[in-house]
Design a protein around this motif. Structure first.
Motif, short mmCIF file in Angstrom:
data_model
loop_
_atom_site.label_atom_id
_atom_site.label_comp_id
_atom_site.label_asym_id
_atom_site.label_seq_id
_atom_site.Cartn_x
_atom_site.Cartn_y
_atom_site.Cartn_z
N LEU A 1 1.06 -1.14 0.04
CA LEU A 1 0.15 0.12 -0.04
C LEU A 1 0.79 1.52 0.36
O LEU A 1 1.60 1.37 0.82
N HIS A 2 0.46 1.98 -1.36
CA HIS A 2 1.40 3.68 -1.30
C HIS A 2 0.58 4.39 -0.93
O HIS A 2 -0.15 4.46 -1.43
N SER A 3 1.07 5.49 -0.01
CA SER A 3 0.24 6.49 0.22
C SER A 3 0.08 8.00 -0.99
O SER A 3 1.05 7.23 -1.90
N LYS A 4 -0.76 8.86 -1.04
CA LYS A 4 -0.49 9.33 -2.29
C LYS A 4 1.14 10.14 -2.81
O LYS A 4 0.91 10.45 -4.19
N SER A 5 1.27 10.73 -1.59
CA SER A 5 2.99 11.22 -1.85
C SER A 5 3.86 10.27 -2.21
O SER A 5 4.63 10.47 -3.39
N GLU A 6 4.02 8.63 -1.86
CA GLU A 6 3.99 7.92 -2.34
C GLU A 6 4.50 7.46 -3.47
O GLU A 6 5.53 7.22 -4.79
N HIS A 7 3.12 7.38 -3.88
CA HIS A 7 2.66 6.70 -5.47
C HIS A 7 2.66 7.77 -6.23
O HIS A 7 3.88 7.94 -7.58
N GLN B 1 5.36 10.05 -5.71
CA GLN B 1 6.73 10.25 -6.18
C GLN B 1 7.71 9.30 -7.22
O GLN B 1 8.66 9.59 -7.46
#
Length: 294
Positions: free
Chosen positions: A87-93, A95
Motif C-alpha cells: 500500500l502506497h500513500s498518495k505522496s509515495e505513489h 514520487q
C-alpha cells in the motif's frame, strides 16, 4: 569526417589508435594527445578480446550498460506500482511516478525504446542473428565474436569510432551493409584498412603513415594515389633542379679554390653545404610509390 589511415605493415597504425585511446603512452615526455572534453570514443581492435566467461554475450557485449540499467529501474518501479500487496500513500505513489517519468524520459533520449529493433537490424546487416549473438561467448567463432563486438560499437554510435580492419571476417554483403552504415553515421570515423575499395566508398580524407609522419590528403584512396603520384613527380623535378644548383655551386667552390680566393672559397663552401642539406631533406621525402592496397 571519415578518415582512412593507410601505411605499410609495421608503420604504427594500430599504435596510433592505442595512443589516441590512452592504451599506450608517447615515447616523448613533451608529446601531448588532446581529446575534446566529453568526447566519447569507441574502438574495434583487430584482435578480439571478449571475455571467456559463461555469461551471455547479450548481457555483457550487446546491451548498452546505461540503457540496460535504466530499463531495469523502470521495470522495478512498474512492478512496485503493480504490486497490490504493497500500500502506497498518495505522496509515495506520486514520487514513484515522478521517478518513472524521469527515468523513462532519459531512456527515450538514449533511444532505449528502439534499441532492440536497431540492434536486430545491425546484427542482420552484419550477418548474425540475435539468437546466435545471445549464445555464450565460448560457443562463438572468432568471426562471430568480431561481428558481435562491431554490432555493439555501431549501435552506440560514439562521437568517434576507431575501426582497425573492420572488414575482417565479413562477407561481401556484410561489407556492403557496413559501407552504407558508415556513410550515413553522424560519428567521426578513423579507419585502418587494406581494402582499397572499402576506403574508396567511405573516406572523405586519406592519411598515409610513413616514417613516423602522417600526411593527409583530401578524398578517398584513389584520389590519394593520384595526388601522391603528382606530389612525387613534383618532388623529383625539385630534386633535379637542386642537384643542378649543387653541381653549379660545387664548380664555383673549386674555381675559388684554384684562384686562391680563400674568402670567396669559404663563402661558396657554406652555400654548397646549405644546398646539400636542402637536397638531402627533399630526397628523404622521396618514395618509389604511394602505399599500395589490395
Amino acid at each position: 569526417e571519415k578518415l582512412a589511415i593507410i601505411g605499410e605493415n609495421g608503420t604504427g597504425k594500430t599504435t596510433l589508435f592505442r595512443l589516441i585511446l590512452g592504451l599506450e603512452q608517447p615515447d616523448s615526455e613533451n608529446a601531448e594527445i588532446i581529446i575534446a572534453k566529453n568526447t566519447i570514443l569507441g574502438y574495434l581492435e583487430q584482435q578480439i578480446n571478449l571475455s571467456n566467461s559463461n555469461t551471455d554475450v547479450n548481457a555483457d557485449a550487446l546491451f548498452d550498460a546505461e540503457i540496460y540499467d535504466l530499463q531495469q529501474k523502470m521495470q522495478n518501479l512498474a512492478n512496485g506500482l503493480a504490486d497490490t500487496s504493497v500500500l502506497h500513500s498518495k505522496s509515495e505513489h506520486a514520487q514513484i511516478l515522478d521517478q518513472y517519468s524521469s527515468i523513462s524520459a532519459k531512456f527515450e533520449s538514449l533511444g532505449g525504446y528502439t534499441y532492440q529493433y536497431r540492434l536486430a537490424e545491425i546484427l542482420a546487416g552484419l550477418g548474425i542473428d540475435l539468437a546466435t549473438a545471445q549464445r555464450p561467448v565460448q560457443e562463438l567463432s572468432g568471426g562471430e565474436k568480431m561481428r558481435v563486438k562491431l554490432a555493439r560499437l555501431l549501435i552506440r554510435e560514439p562521437d568517434v569510432m576507431l575501426l582497425d580492419e573492420p572488414t575482417n571476417h565479413l562477407d561481401h554483403q556484410a561489407i556492403e551493409w557496413l559501407e552504407n552504415f558508415l556513410q550515413k553515421t553522424s560519428s567521426t570515423v578513423l579507419l585502418i584498412s587494406h581494402d582499397r575499395f572499402f576506403i574508396d566508398r567511405i573516406a572523405t580524407r586519406t592519411a598515409e603513415l610513413s616514417g613516423g609522419r602522417l600526411t593527409i590528403f583530401p578524398g578517398n584512396y584513389s584520389n590519394f594515389v593520384k595526388l601522391s603520384t603528382e606530389q612525387q613527380k613534383s618532388l623529383n623535378r625539385s630534386i633535379d633542379k637542386m642537384e643542378a644548383e649543387l653541381n653549379k655551386q660545387t664548380d664555383i667552390t673549386q674555381t675559388m679554390l684554384s684562384h686562391r680566393k680563400i674568402s670567396s672559397y669559404r663563402s661558396s663552401q657554406k652555400k654548397e653545404a646549405i644546398i646539400s642539406r636542402k637536397l638531402s631533406h627533399l630526397k628523404s621525402k622521396l618514395k618509389n610509390k604511394p602505399t599500395q592496397l589490395n
